[in-house]
Write a protein that holds these residues in place. Structure first.
Motif, PDB file in Angstrom:
ATOM      1  N   THR A 201      34.751  38.512  34.442  1.00 11.66           N
ATOM      2  CA  THR A 201      35.633  39.544  33.917  1.00 11.66           C
ATOM      3  C   THR A 201      35.513  40.768  34.807  1.00 11.66           C
ATOM      4  O   THR A 201      35.011  40.684  35.928  1.00 11.66           O
ATOM      5  N   THR A 202      35.965  41.925  34.328  1.00 11.47           N
ATOM      6  CA  THR A 202      35.868  43.167  35.084  1.00 11.47           C
ATOM      7  C   THR A 202      34.670  43.958  34.583  1.00 11.47           C
ATOM      8  O   THR A 202      34.290  43.851  33.420  1.00 11.47           O
ATOM      9  N   ASP A 203      34.083  44.805  35.436  1.00  9.98           N
ATOM     10  CA  ASP A 203      32.829  45.477  35.089  1.00  9.98           C
ATOM     11  C   ASP A 203      32.869  46.220  33.756  1.00  9.98           C
ATOM     12  O   ASP A 203      31.924  46.141  32.958  1.00  9.98           O
ATOM     13  N   PHE A 204      33.958  46.925  33.461  1.00  7.43           N
ATOM     14  CA  PHE A 204      34.030  47.675  32.208  1.00  7.43           C
ATOM     15  C   PHE A 204      34.030  46.766  30.981  1.00  7.43           C
ATOM     16  O   PHE A 204      33.719  47.199  29.868  1.00  7.43           O
ATOM     17  N   HIS A 205      34.357  45.498  31.182  1.00  8.43           N
ATOM     18  CA  HIS A 205      34.551  44.541  30.093  1.00  8.43           C
ATOM     19  C   HIS A 205      33.330  43.664  29.842  1.00  8.43           C
ATOM     20  O   HIS A 205      33.274  42.929  28.860  1.00  8.43           O
ATOM     21  N   ALA A 206      32.329  43.738  30.719  1.00  5.74           N
ATOM     22  CA  ALA A 206      31.194  42.813  30.663  1.00  5.74           C
ATOM     23  C   ALA A 206      30.366  42.977  29.384  1.00  5.74           C
ATOM     24  O   ALA A 206      29.960  41.985  28.767  1.00  5.74           O
ATOM     25  N   PHE A 207      30.096  44.209  28.971  1.00  6.42           N
ATOM     26  CA  PHE A 207      29.244  44.444  27.807  1.00  6.42           C
ATOM     27  C   PHE A 207      29.876  43.890  26.532  1.00  6.42           C
ATOM     28  O   PHE A 207      29.241  43.159  25.768  1.00  6.42           O
ATOM     29  N   ARG A 208      31.141  44.213  26.299  1.00 10.01           N
ATOM     30  CA  ARG A 208      31.822  43.712  25.089  1.00 10.01           C
ATOM     31  C   ARG A 208      31.965  42.198  25.143  1.00 10.01           C
ATOM     32  O   ARG A 208      31.840  41.517  24.118  1.00 10.01           O
ATOM     33  N   SER A 209      32.209  41.663  26.327  1.00 12.29           N
ATOM     34  CA  SER A 209      32.333  40.213  26.464  1.00 12.29           C
ATOM     35  C   SER A 209      31.050  39.513  26.055  1.00 12.29           C
ATOM     36  O   SER A 209      31.076  38.462  25.407  1.00 12.29           O
ATOM     37  N   SER A 210      29.912  40.091  26.416  1.00 13.01           N
ATOM     38  CA  SER A 210      28.632  39.474  26.044  1.00 13.01           C
ATOM     39  C   SER A 210      28.425  39.494  24.534  1.00 13.01           C
ATOM     40  O   SER A 210      27.894  38.536  23.959  1.00 13.01           O
ATOM     41  N   ILE A 211      28.866  40.568  23.877  1.00 13.84           N
ATOM     42  CA  ILE A 211      28.753  40.649  22.414  1.00 13.84           C
ATOM     43  C   ILE A 211      29.574  39.552  21.754  1.00 13.84           C
ATOM     44  O   ILE A 211      29.101  38.830  20.861  1.00 13.84           O
ATOM     45  N   LEU A 212      30.816  39.395  22.208  1.00  9.54           N
ATOM     46  CA  LEU A 212      31.708  38.417  21.605  1.00  9.54           C
ATOM     47  C   LEU A 212      31.316  36.986  21.986  1.00  9.54           C
ATOM     48  O   LEU A 212      31.517  36.060  21.197  1.00  9.54           O
ATOM     49  N   CYS A 226      33.892  41.690  38.530  1.00 16.11           N
ATOM     50  CA  CYS A 226      34.492  42.393  39.666  1.00 16.11           C
ATOM     51  C   CYS A 226      34.556  43.883  39.336  1.00 16.11           C
ATOM     52  O   CYS A 226      34.452  44.279  38.176  1.00 16.11           O
ATOM     53  N   SER A 227      34.735  44.701  40.353  1.00 20.94           N
ATOM     54  CA  SER A 227      34.782  46.152  40.167  1.00 20.94           C
ATOM     55  C   SER A 227      36.189  46.606  39.770  1.00 20.94           C
ATOM     56  O   SER A 227      37.188  46.015  40.179  1.00 20.94           O
ATOM     57  N   THR A 228      36.246  47.664  38.995  1.00 22.23           N
ATOM     58  CA  THR A 228      37.527  48.257  38.606  1.00 22.23           C
ATOM     59  C   THR A 228      38.063  49.097  39.757  1.00 22.23           C
ATOM     60  O   THR A 228      37.325  49.870  40.362  1.00 22.23           O
ATOM     61  N   TRP A 230      39.523  52.120  41.637  1.00 22.55           N
ATOM     62  CA  TRP A 230      39.063  53.486  41.348  1.00 22.55           C
ATOM     63  C   TRP A 230      39.978  54.276  40.421  1.00 22.55           C
ATOM     64  O   TRP A 230      39.512  54.989  39.527  1.00 22.55           O
ATOM     65  N   TYR A 231      41.297  54.152  40.604  1.00 20.51           N
ATOM     66  CA  TYR A 231      42.191  55.008  39.825  1.00 20.51           C
ATOM     67  C   TYR A 231      42.359  54.536  38.377  1.00 20.51           C
ATOM     68  O   TYR A 231      42.932  55.249  37.541  1.00 20.51           O
ATOM     69  N   LEU A 232      41.834  53.337  38.062  1.00 20.13           N
ATOM     70  CA  LEU A 232      41.902  52.847  36.680  1.00 20.13           C
ATOM     71  C   LEU A 232      40.597  53.067  35.910  1.00 20.13           C
ATOM     72  O   LEU A 232      40.531  52.788  34.715  1.00 20.13           O
ATOM     73  N   ILE A 233      39.568  53.558  36.587  1.00 21.54           N
ATOM     74  CA  ILE A 233      38.269  53.728  35.935  1.00 21.54           C
ATOM     75  C   ILE A 233      38.340  54.632  34.704  1.00 21.54           C
ATOM     76  O   ILE A 233      37.832  54.258  33.636  1.00 21.54           O
TER      77      ILE A 233
END
Length: 252
Positions: A201-212, A226-228, A230-233
């Motif tokens: 998944t994408t880096d911002f999504h990894a933590f929630r993905s592990s919970i689910l 993968c990394s987000t 820059w302008y979408l961070i």
């Protein structure tokens, strides 16, 4: 300049949303709430003096500020967990699960989704016997299930169709895991707790993905993110904090 901070921030937020949607070539999720917040800040600039003049409104606003401060502290705590969660494990696994992330122009993988697919290709270098599970159904603004567009993209990159498993019914991250679990167990003829799964998944999504993932019975899993871009961070990380609260409270 200090007394105009609220109006300036509101304008900046609105312009930021317009810019990232233009640069991405697609509507970015969570754009509307940020635009609304920008409008509220601009309107607040013109009515804040009237609020201060009325005692009842002034007291109510002070109470609201206390709750906003508490909420902001909680927000920062969630962001810290998102940022610090491990995101890049290169060990070998049996299946590589790629989570969907929307389509551009109704038929093509979005920028975020293309980066996830490219990350899955990278994973194959150390997981040469793994199968790739592509998880994503069809949204209202899409002409095909995301997993079908993902499959087409990977095949154009030289990935053999025999290595791809499509899950095309899910509509959110929780369903990604729920429905992909069935696909993996049917394909492997094993229980999920006997299988090693790499979640892409994408880096911002990894933590929630592990919970689910844990909620859906995934035991032996790791993340490869993968990394987000820059302008979408700002928008993706902000949205994700609220999505985590939603998932913790409502996703089963």
């Amino acid at each position: 300049m200090k007394k105009f901070w609220d109006a300036i921030l509101g304008v900046v937020l609105i312009l930021h949303v317009i810019a990232i949607n233009f640069m991405s070539g697609a509507r970015i999720a969570f754009s509307l709430p940020i635009v609304i917040l920008g409008i509220i800040l601009i309107l607040y600039h013109f009515v804040k003096n009237k609020i201060k003049e009325r005692e009842f409104l002034s007291k109510g606003f002070k109470i609201a500020k206390i709750f906003l401060c508490i909420g902001f502290i909680c927000f920062l705590g969630i962001e810290a967990m998102i940022v610090t969660y491990p995101k890049h494990n290169e060990k070998k696994d049996d299946y590589i699960l790629v989570l969907g992330a929307g389509l551009t122009n109704r038929i093509n993988p979005s920028l975020i989704l293309r980066e996830r697919l490219d990350a899955a290709i990278e994973c194959l270098k150390t997981n040469d016997k793994a199968y790739i599970v592509l998880s994503g159904g069809q949204g209202e603004d899409e002409d095909m299930p995301e997993s079908h567009a993902m499959s087409k993209y990977l095949q154009e990159k030289g990935i053999n169709n025999d290595r791809l498993i499509l899950e095309d019914k899910s509509r959110d991250t929780n369903q990604n895991f729920e429905f992909s679990k069935k696909k993996i167990e049917e394909h492997s003829h094993k229980s999920l707790d006997e299988i090693n799964v790499k979640i892409v998944t994408t880096d911002f999504h990894a933590f929630r993905s592990s919970i689910l993932a844990k909620r859906n019975g995934y035991v032996n899993f790791d993340n490869y993110s993968c990394s987000t871009v820059w302008y979408l961070i700002p928008v993706t990380y902000t949205r994700e904090a609220f999505a985590i609260v939603k998932s913790v409270l409502f996703d089963k």
